[in-house]
Design an enzyme around this catalytic site. Structure first.
Site, PDB file in Angstrom:
ATOM      1  N   ASP A   1       0.904  -1.334  -0.019  1.00 18.79           N
ATOM      2  CA  ASP A   1      -0.034   0.126  -0.098  1.00 18.79           C
ATOM      3  C   ASP A   1       1.068   1.150   0.009  1.00 18.79           C
ATOM      4  O   ASP A   1       1.890   1.297   0.831  1.00 18.79           O
ATOM      5  CB  ASP A   1      -0.813  -0.155   1.358  1.00 18.79           C
TER       6      ASP A   1
ATOM      7  N   GLU B   1       1.874  -0.072  -5.000  1.00 22.78           N
ATOM      8  CA  GLU B   1       0.872   0.912  -5.163  1.00 22.78           C
ATOM      9  C   GLU B   1       1.603   2.361  -5.499  1.00 22.78           C
ATOM     10  O   GLU B   1       2.027   2.856  -4.370  1.00 22.78           O
ATOM     11  CB  GLU B   1      -0.261   1.075  -4.178  1.00 22.78           C
TER      12      GLU B   1
HETATM   13  C1  GLC Z   1      -4.126   3.030  -0.406  1.00 19.98           C
HETATM   14  C2  GLC Z   1      -5.521   2.097  -0.518  1.00 19.98           C
HETATM   15  C3  GLC Z   1      -6.539   2.804   0.042  1.00 19.98           C
HETATM   16  C4  GLC Z   1      -6.534   3.453   1.472  1.00 19.98           C
HETATM   17  C5  GLC Z   1      -5.121   4.011   1.425  1.00 19.98           C
HETATM   18  C6  GLC Z   1      -4.820   4.381   2.918  1.00 19.98           C
HETATM   19  O1  GLC Z   1      -4.364   4.115  -1.303  1.00 19.98           O
HETATM   20  O2  GLC Z   1      -5.374   1.588  -1.859  1.00 19.98           O
HETATM   21  O3  GLC Z   1      -7.936   2.237  -0.279  1.00 19.98           O
HETATM   22  O4  GLC Z   1      -7.409   4.156   1.852  1.00 19.98           O
HETATM   23  O5  GLC Z   1      -4.244   3.271   0.794  1.00 19.98           O
HETATM   24  O6  GLC Z   1      -4.228   2.932   3.456  1.00 19.98           O
END
Ligand code: GLC
Length: 565
Positions: free
Chosen positions: A217, A274
């Site tokens: 993440d 991500e």
């Molecule tokens: C990432 C996740 C999202 C979440 C954020 C905080 O972007 O995909 O859903 O709210 O991280 O953890």
């Protein structure tokens, strides 16, 4: 071209990833929220769909302030989703079916209820409290002429991704802590080696159980400027700032390489990041090469081993306008920027973005399916996109997402794209039992657009996805070959997939009409293998070819031009 030099060999290169948002996939215990046994019960569907790996959004113990992205224990399962034994059963059942399992790991922040944070906030005395420095604490700014109380004197101008200041005042210890997201999600201090070791240990916990990798993440946000400098104003929108000191800090790459080493010590596991960044910065997350000097004796060059993320998620197609030229530009730029040995990937939907079929319309969503599954690189599908699921309307009393609750009406809410998976035409679409209210409403046309109904329709979008996934698996050109001649001609996007040099693969021509009107183009001689309308397969083309609005064509070319020697 790097693509011809280093064809795919790993499962995460040739395979297709499917994202499951566990709250919304399948409920088995009648609480209206999906769970791990629910996923296990649907594995056969995923096998018949034709995907290779599932990525499951977080299911760890959590107060659910951000639906599991606020973790209070990295090495367990929240009772809402089941037990560790349920997880082990899911993993075993997936592996028995040849499916890989990728976990969502949330390293940037914990829940404010995580024991680490509870200890961290217990005292600011670092000798008495060894965990104070596990999070990012900061004194209030010096008082100005207006003599604001300390709790109003934010250390700097950093803002939370969910709106408002990124600093929360802790009265008992008289300091602020940083939260890039909700105040219930305090940011860990990744400059602290103890934090890094603790997270790597948690990763090992799951790797030891047999998971096949992690989707990390917000990987590009892990490290913040050590001097806590103010972000500069955004010249395009003076109400906001540019994340110069809060995102993509140079030290992040060292962390990514460390994470990669943890995974590499287990063999063929995958590290996915991500990362929302422009392409030149994104591709740096593949990491540095291990600098293997070419061996003049060896006939084939050794693939350089990059030391970063295997797949830094490429979200550029999600963010792009749906125009042929814009998309061709992304593909060409991305391909040209990939470092040697880096494997591309594309994502068209996830739990944070408006649904594909809503963004570009149901017809173009079919072309998008073909695009995603015929581009060179690993595709990631979002659950329900194979049914053409749309954003659902959310009434004010149905709002669940904190991003919406924090800033109502700003369009930040992510509930619309998280509605329950549609399985059957029985009440609640088979997602949960009939008498239960699902945690989010169902899409209105669940009676006809569920997976079971679509399976019986020869031209449904589900049938299209199944055929595409089958063809991708069947033809090594599609999952491992090269890509060439990416071009836009008006509304038509075209590219060629180029056979591997094994003598028995086929070149394919891809043609997509991304406009609203019928269009004509030219094609070398070949046979239509699949159209997104699911008719006209088997016909021979040579020269002028007409393409319906929103149609995509996969054509096996009669002769290979063979850029791969
Ligand atoms: C990432 C996740 C999202 C979440 C954020 C905080 O972007 O995909 O859903 O709210 O991280 O953890």
């Amino acid at each position: 071209m790097p693509d011809s030099e280093f064809p795919a060999t790993e499962w995460w290169q040739t395979g297709v990833i499917y994202q499951i948002y566990p709250r919304s996939f399948q409920d088995t215990n009648g609480d209206g929220i999906g769970d791990l046994p629910g996923i296990t019960s649907r594995l056969d569907y995923l096998v018949s769909l034709g995907i290779d790996a599932i990525w499951i959004s977080p299911f760890y113990p959590s107060p659910m302030a951000d639906f599991g992205y606020d973790v209070s224990d990295y090495t367990n399962v929240d009772p809402l989703f089941g037990t560790l034994a349920d997880f082990d059963a899911l993993l075993a059942a997936a592996h028995n079916r040849g499916l890989r399992v990728i976990l969502d790991f949330v390293p940037n922040h914990t829940s404010d209820q995580h024991p680490w944070f509870l200890q961290s906030k217990s005292s600011r005395d670092q000798r008495a409290n060894p965990k104070r420095n596990w999070y990012l604490w900061h004194d209030a700014a010096q008082p100005g002429d207006d003599w604001q109380p300390a709790k109003n004197r934010y250390p700097n101008n950093w803002m939370s991704q969910f709106g408002g200041h990124a600093w929360e005042w802790d009265q008992p210890t008289e300091q602020f802590y940083l939260h890039s997201f909700l105040k219930e999600q305090p940011d860990l201090n990744w400059r602290n080696p103890q934090v890094r070791a603790a997270i790597y240990m948690a990763m090992r916990f799951w790797l030891d159980r047999g998971v096949d990798g992690f989707r990390m993440d917000v990987l590009w946000l892990l490290i913040k400027d050590e001097f806590f400098r103010n972000n500069p104003p955004n010249p395009q929108d003076l109400a906001s700032t540019l994340p110069v000191f809060t995102a993509d800090q140079p030290e992040t790459h060292k962390i990514v390489a460390e994470m990669r080493s943890v995974l590499d010590s287990y063999g063929d596991r995958v590290l996915i990041g991500e990362i929302y960044l422009p392409l030149p910065e994104l591709v740096r997350y593949y990491g540095q090469s291990d600098d293997s000097t070419p061996n003049p004796q060896s006939p084939t060059p050794k693939t350089p081993q990059l030391r970063g993320a295997n797949l830094p998620f490429n979200f550029h197609l999600i963010q792009s306008q749906w125009y042929a030229e814009a998309i061709a530009h992304i593909i060409r730029t991305y391909e040209s920027l990939l470092p040697a040995g880096a494997w591309p990937n594309y994502v068209l939907g996830n739990h944070d973005q408006s649904r594909l079929a809503t963004r570009i319309g149901p017809q173009q969503a079919r072309a998008a399916a073909m695009l995603l599954l015929t581009l060179r690189g690993t595709p990631t599908l979002y659950y329900g996109d194979e049914l053409g699921m749309q954003d659902i309307p959310i009434a004010p009393d149905q709002v669940r997402d904190p991003a919406e609750k924090n800033e109502p009406g700003k369009g930040k809410g992510r509930d619309p794209e998280r509605s329950p998976m549609l399985w059957l035409d029985t009440p609640n679409a088979g997602f949960t039992s009939a008498e239960v209210t699902p945690w989010l409403p169902l899409q209105h046309d669940w009676q006809t657009e569920n997976a079971t109904a679509q399976s019986t329709r020869p031209r449904s979008i589900l049938t299209l996805y199944r055929k595409l996934l089958q063809l991708r698996r069947q033809h090594d050109t599609l999952h491992s070959g090269g890509i060439a001649d990416v071009a836009a001609e008006g509304n038509i996007l075209r590219f060629r997939r180029v056979a591997l040099p094994n003598g028995h693969s086929t070149d394919f021509q891809l043609l997509f009409n991304l406009g609203n009107d019928i269009a004509t183009t030219q094609c070398a001689p070949g046979t239509v293998v699949l159209t997104t309308i699911l008719d006209g397969e088997g016909s021979h083309v040579d020269g002028a070819i007409t393409i319906e609005a929103g149609e995509g064509l996969l054509i096996a070319l009669d002769s290979n031009e063979g850029i791969l020697e």
